[in-house]
Scaffold this motif. Structure first.
Motif, PDB file in Angstrom:
ATOM      1  N   TRP A 233       0.883  -1.171   0.000  1.00 49.10           N
ATOM      2  CA  TRP A 233       0.000   0.000   0.000  1.00 49.10           C
ATOM      3  C   TRP A 233       0.919   1.220   0.000  1.00 49.10           C
ATOM      4  CZ3 TRP A 233      -0.080   4.083   3.424  1.00 49.10           C
ATOM      5  CH2 TRP A 233      -1.191   4.947   3.393  1.00 49.10           C
ATOM      6  N   ILE A 234       0.741   2.063  -0.994  1.00 45.93           N
ATOM      7  CA  ILE A 234       1.598   3.253  -1.013  1.00 45.93           C
ATOM      8  C   ILE A 234       0.752   4.469  -1.363  1.00 45.93           C
ATOM      9  CG2 ILE A 234       2.370   2.903  -3.429  1.00 45.93           C
ATOM     10  CD1 ILE A 234       5.129   3.997  -2.508  1.00 45.93           C
ATOM     11  N   PRO A 235       0.817   5.502  -0.535  1.00 44.23           N
ATOM     12  CA  PRO A 235       0.013   6.702  -0.791  1.00 44.23           C
ATOM     13  C   PRO A 235       0.779   7.671  -1.688  1.00 44.23           C
ATOM     14  CG  PRO A 235       1.152   6.948   1.297  1.00 44.23           C
ATOM     15  CD  PRO A 235       1.594   5.617   0.713  1.00 44.23           C
TER      16      PRO A 235
ATOM     17  N   TYR B 253       2.074  10.973  -1.405  1.00 40.13           N
ATOM     18  CA  TYR B 253       2.207  11.833  -0.235  1.00 40.13           C
ATOM     19  C   TYR B 253       2.838  13.135  -0.677  1.00 40.13           C
ATOM     20  CZ  TYR B 253       7.181  10.634  -0.023  1.00 40.13           C
ATOM     21  OH  TYR B 253       8.499  10.470  -0.313  1.00 40.13           O
TER      22      TYR B 253
ATOM     23  N   LEU C  23       4.619   0.896  -7.451  1.00 37.83           N
ATOM     24  CA  LEU C  23       3.832   1.777  -8.319  1.00 37.83           C
ATOM     25  C   LEU C  23       3.686   1.124  -9.681  1.00 37.83           C
ATOM     26  CD1 LEU C  23       5.480   5.254  -7.559  1.00 37.83           C
ATOM     27  CD2 LEU C  23       3.340   4.356  -6.641  1.00 37.83           C
TER      28      LEU C  23
ATOM     29  N   PRO D 194      10.225  13.129   4.531  1.00 34.68           N
ATOM     30  CA  PRO D 194       9.225  12.089   4.795  1.00 34.68           C
ATOM     31  C   PRO D 194       9.640  11.077   5.867  1.00 34.68           C
ATOM     32  CG  PRO D 194      10.528  11.506   2.865  1.00 34.68           C
ATOM     33  CD  PRO D 194      11.128  12.768   3.417  1.00 34.68           C
TER      34      PRO D 194
ATOM     35  N   ILE E  59       9.854  16.560  -1.085  1.00 37.94           N
ATOM     36  CA  ILE E  59       9.711  15.481  -0.100  1.00 37.94           C
ATOM     37  C   ILE E  59       9.447  14.136  -0.773  1.00 37.94           C
ATOM     38  CG2 ILE E  59       8.973  17.037   1.727  1.00 37.94           C
ATOM     39  CD1 ILE E  59       6.102  16.201   1.210  1.00 37.94           C
ATOM     40  N   ALA E  60       9.638  14.068  -2.091  1.00 42.60           N
ATOM     41  CA  ALA E  60       9.401  12.835  -2.839  1.00 42.60           C
ATOM     42  C   ALA E  60      10.614  11.908  -2.733  1.00 42.60           C
ATOM     43  CB  ALA E  60       9.109  13.179  -4.300  1.00 42.60           C
ATOM     44  N   PRO E  61      10.404  10.610  -3.028  1.00 47.08           N
ATOM     45  CA  PRO E  61      11.481   9.627  -2.819  1.00 47.08           C
ATOM     46  C   PRO E  61      12.664   9.801  -3.772  1.00 47.08           C
ATOM     47  CG  PRO E  61       9.577   8.604  -3.876  1.00 47.08           C
ATOM     48  CD  PRO E  61       9.150   9.972  -3.473  1.00 47.08           C
TER      49      PRO E  61
ATOM     50  N   GLY F 140      12.035   7.933   0.561  1.00 42.53           N
ATOM     51  CA  GLY F 140      10.756   8.328   1.147  1.00 42.53           C
ATOM     52  C   GLY F 140       9.617   7.374   0.846  1.00 42.53           C
ATOM     53  N   SER F 141       9.635   6.728  -0.307  1.00 42.03           N
ATOM     54  CA  SER F 141       8.510   5.847  -0.637  1.00 42.03           C
ATOM     55  C   SER F 141       8.462   4.658   0.313  1.00 42.03           C
ATOM     56  CB  SER F 141       8.599   5.368  -2.090  1.00 42.03           C
ATOM     57  OG  SER F 141       9.601   4.403  -2.253  1.00 42.03           O
TER      58      SER F 141
ATOM     59  N   GLN G 167       7.021   5.688   3.626  1.00 44.12           N
ATOM     60  CA  GLN G 167       5.578   5.951   3.627  1.00 44.12           C
ATOM     61  C   GLN G 167       4.748   4.712   3.308  1.00 44.12           C
ATOM     62  OE1 GLN G 167       4.215   8.922   4.469  1.00 44.12           O
ATOM     63  NE2 GLN G 167       6.289   9.599   4.914  1.00 44.12           N
ATOM     64  N   MET G 168       5.410   3.678   2.771  1.00 45.79           N
ATOM     65  CA  MET G 168       4.697   2.515   2.281  1.00 45.79           C
ATOM     66  C   MET G 168       4.282   1.584   3.417  1.00 45.79           C
ATOM     67  SD  MET G 168       6.296   0.362  -0.765  1.00 45.79           S
ATOM     68  CE  MET G 168       6.770  -1.196  -0.142  1.00 45.79           C
TER      69      MET G 168
ATOM     70  N   MET H  61      10.122   8.364  -9.244  1.00 43.57           N
ATOM     71  CA  MET H  61      10.428   6.925  -9.239  1.00 43.57           C
ATOM     72  C   MET H  61      10.268   6.379 -10.647  1.00 43.57           C
ATOM     73  SD  MET H  61       8.803   5.267  -5.787  1.00 43.57           S
ATOM     74  CE  MET H  61       9.512   3.636  -5.985  1.00 43.57           C
TER      75      MET H  61
END
Lengths: 182, 370
Positions: free
Chosen positions: A35-37, A39, A63, B31, B114-116, B170-171, B174-175, B334
């Motif tokens: 599950w990945i939002p 963000y 993704l 993140p 703030i992205a991976p 970051g991914s 958050q995952m 990504m």
């Protein structure tokens, strides 16, 4: 073999929770799941989406460019994701929040008046459950019962009085069978 | 065994607690913030130390001080915050005290976004702080690995009196994925012999990073280097996929590695004999293992979420024996598996080249000019 689902809408529509619920159900069924939002500097009313992948082996990319199924909770989500679904995939649209039907003829799509149904059932915040029910009946990835069991197992006890209404909304949504758009 | 659905940042925090973490010092930054939040409610309820410092500089120096007492300590941050900690990290390395650092990387340089991203590879693997020192750097690609490597980071840090870094993007922070947390270890009641624990009745322990006499400093440098050789000999970790009969090898770490796994599976379905080597310890790097692959691999493809930082370490390992190609996404983007699949097909079509630098060839393909 994996099934990818994107759930998209406004922040506050329960998009991320609906995805987490799917993930819990998949885990409890012994499947692999991510599950990945999306963000970012986001807030209620902004756009929100999450990607859930359910598989029987170690999941690679969390993704996907072309998901097997999409729940579009609002018009921007329909506009963004309709074109990306795999041919033959499933599109569940919250008819309450869009002003058009899906245009692609190679999808199985269903228009569900989620807001109105949830309101009639007694709680507008259940719109996500109605649409999730509609997804599950049209996508052979998990039975509705698995999601019901996951709700019971993972919803904090203080919210358990809401379980019957959640179940009713899932079942109501599951009455909407998708058709190929003509 | 109970699998739970866990978010990367929270899983790392709870894994550290169960590994016997005694003190956490940090400063919020996306993140990574859920990690600090988890510590803020868990550490006090367990009677352990949690301090939200006034800045990253404060946090890393609190880690330094607490590490000198021999306690299990850590901090965590994201790229710009890690940059602020570099002076402290150099001091900790020089003082030879163990500490764990988690870097949840985001797009950069500068404030970035703030992205991976994976663009802190060079900063963590090849230094960052001043002076001759190395840190152990572990790169998880799944939530389960994030948990397991966090626990391992504490053990390695103490074994080698070194800094151990858990480096993810970051991914992954958050995952959510199903994973199993380890049982709660009791907090250690004893302290290592070198620790500053009060010298009543024994010789003083001196913990310092100052060696004003150059020969003494050189002695300290040699001691660090010998210890690093030992780490290189014993702590290389990596994972291989579809490598038994692979004639083409993709190398990618962390999230880029798992995106590459999807691409490798698709390429296999097309009949391309390609495998994936995913380095787990970035430092020490699996140099010998990659060098050995030159015996049977026809070409390599390095995939990263940066402009080709690990690429240079792969090139050193390959040492000109085979062509190496590169594909990267930057700025917090990504890659999708189909982008990497396209590169694997190029390799299989014999388009890998020795000419010039892989990064230049990639830029040429990307933009039509260098």
């Amino acid at each position: 073999m994996q099934t990818e689902i994107i759930i998209a809408g406004f922040g506050g529509q329960g998009v991320l929770f609906a995805g987490q619920l799917l993930a819990y159900a998949a885990m409890d069924e012994g499947r692999e799941v991510t599950w990945i939002p999306s963000y970012g500097p986001e807030m209620r009313g902004g756009t929100a989406n999450c990607t859930v992948i359910i598989a029987d082996e170690e999941i690679g990319s969390p993704l996907v460019r072309h998901p097997a199924a999409v729940i579009a909770m609002n018009l921007p989500s329909l506009d963004k994701y309709e074109a990306l679904i795999q041919p033959g995939g499933v599109l569940v649209v919250n008819a309450s929040m869009v002003n058009r039907k899906p245009a692609r003829g190679d999808l199985r799509a269903v228009m569900v008046p989620g807001n109105e149904i949830a309101e009639a059932m007694g709680d507008r915040r259940m719109t996500n459950m109605v649409l999730l029910g509609a997804l599950l009946v049209n996508l052979p990835v998990l039975p509705v019962e698995a999601v019901e069991r996951a709700l019971e197992a993972h919803l904090p006890a203080r919210h358990h009085r809401l379980l019957p209404l959640n179940f009713q909304c899932l079942r109501k949504g599951a009455e909407f069978v998708a058709e190929t758009v003509r | 065994m109970a699998r739970e659905l866990l978010k990367g940042n929270e899983a790392i925090a709870e894994a550290a607690i169960r590994a016997g973490l005694q003190a956490y010092f940090g400063y919020p930054i996306t993140p990574q913030t859920e990690l600090l939040e988890w510590m803020a409610h868990r550490m006090p309820e367990l009677g352990r130390a949690f301090v939200q410092a006034e800045s990253e500089l404060g946090a890393i120096n609190m880690v330094y001080g607490a590490a000198c007492t021999g306690a299990r300590v850590m901090t965590s941050s994201s790229s710009p915050g890690i940059s602020l900690m570099m002076e402290g990290l150099s001091y900790i390395a020089a003082t030879e005290v163990p500490a764990v650092l988690v870097d949840v990387m985001r797009g950069g340089p500068g404030l970035g976004n703030i992205a991976p991203a994976q663009s802190d590879y060079n900063q963590m693997v090849h230094g960052g702080g001043h002076g001759d020192y190395h840190t152990i750097v572990l790169a998880p690609a799944t939530i389960q690995e994030a948990i397991d490597l966090t626990v391992l980071a504490f053990d390695l840090a103490e074994k080698y009196r070194s800094i151990a870094v858990v480096l993810l993007d970051g991914s992954l922070g958050q995952m959510m994925e199903p994973a199993e947390l380890p049982p709660m270890r009791p907090v250690r009641q004893t302290f290592p012999a070198w620790a500053a624990t009060g010298a009543a009745g024994r010789e003083r322990n001196v913990l310092t990073s100052i060696y004003l006499d150059p020969p003494k400093e050189e002695e300290a440098n040699l001691r660090l280097l010998r210890r690093w050789q030992e780490i290189q000999a014993n702590e290389v970790r990596f994972r291989e996929y579809f490598m038994e009969d692979a004639r083409f090898v993709v190398v990618g770490f962390g999230s880029a590695g798992r995106v590459a796994l999807s691409a490798v599976r698709q390429a296999r379905a097309e009949g391309i004999p390609v495998g994936l080597l995913r380095p787990i310890s970035l430092s020490p790097f699996p140099t010998r293992q990659i060098a050995a692959l030159c015996e049977r691999a026809e070409a390599f493809l390095v995939v990263e979420m940066n402009a080709g930082q690990m690429l240079e370490d792969v090139r050193l390992a390959v040492n000109g024996k085979r062509p190496v190609e590169f594909y990267g996404r930057m700025g917090g983007v990504m890659p999708f598996p189909d982008e990497i699949l396209g590169e694997i097909r190029r390799l299989a079509a014999g388009e890998a080249s020795f000419e010039g630098h892989p990064r230049d060839r990639w830029l040429q393909r990307l933009t039509g000019s260098n």
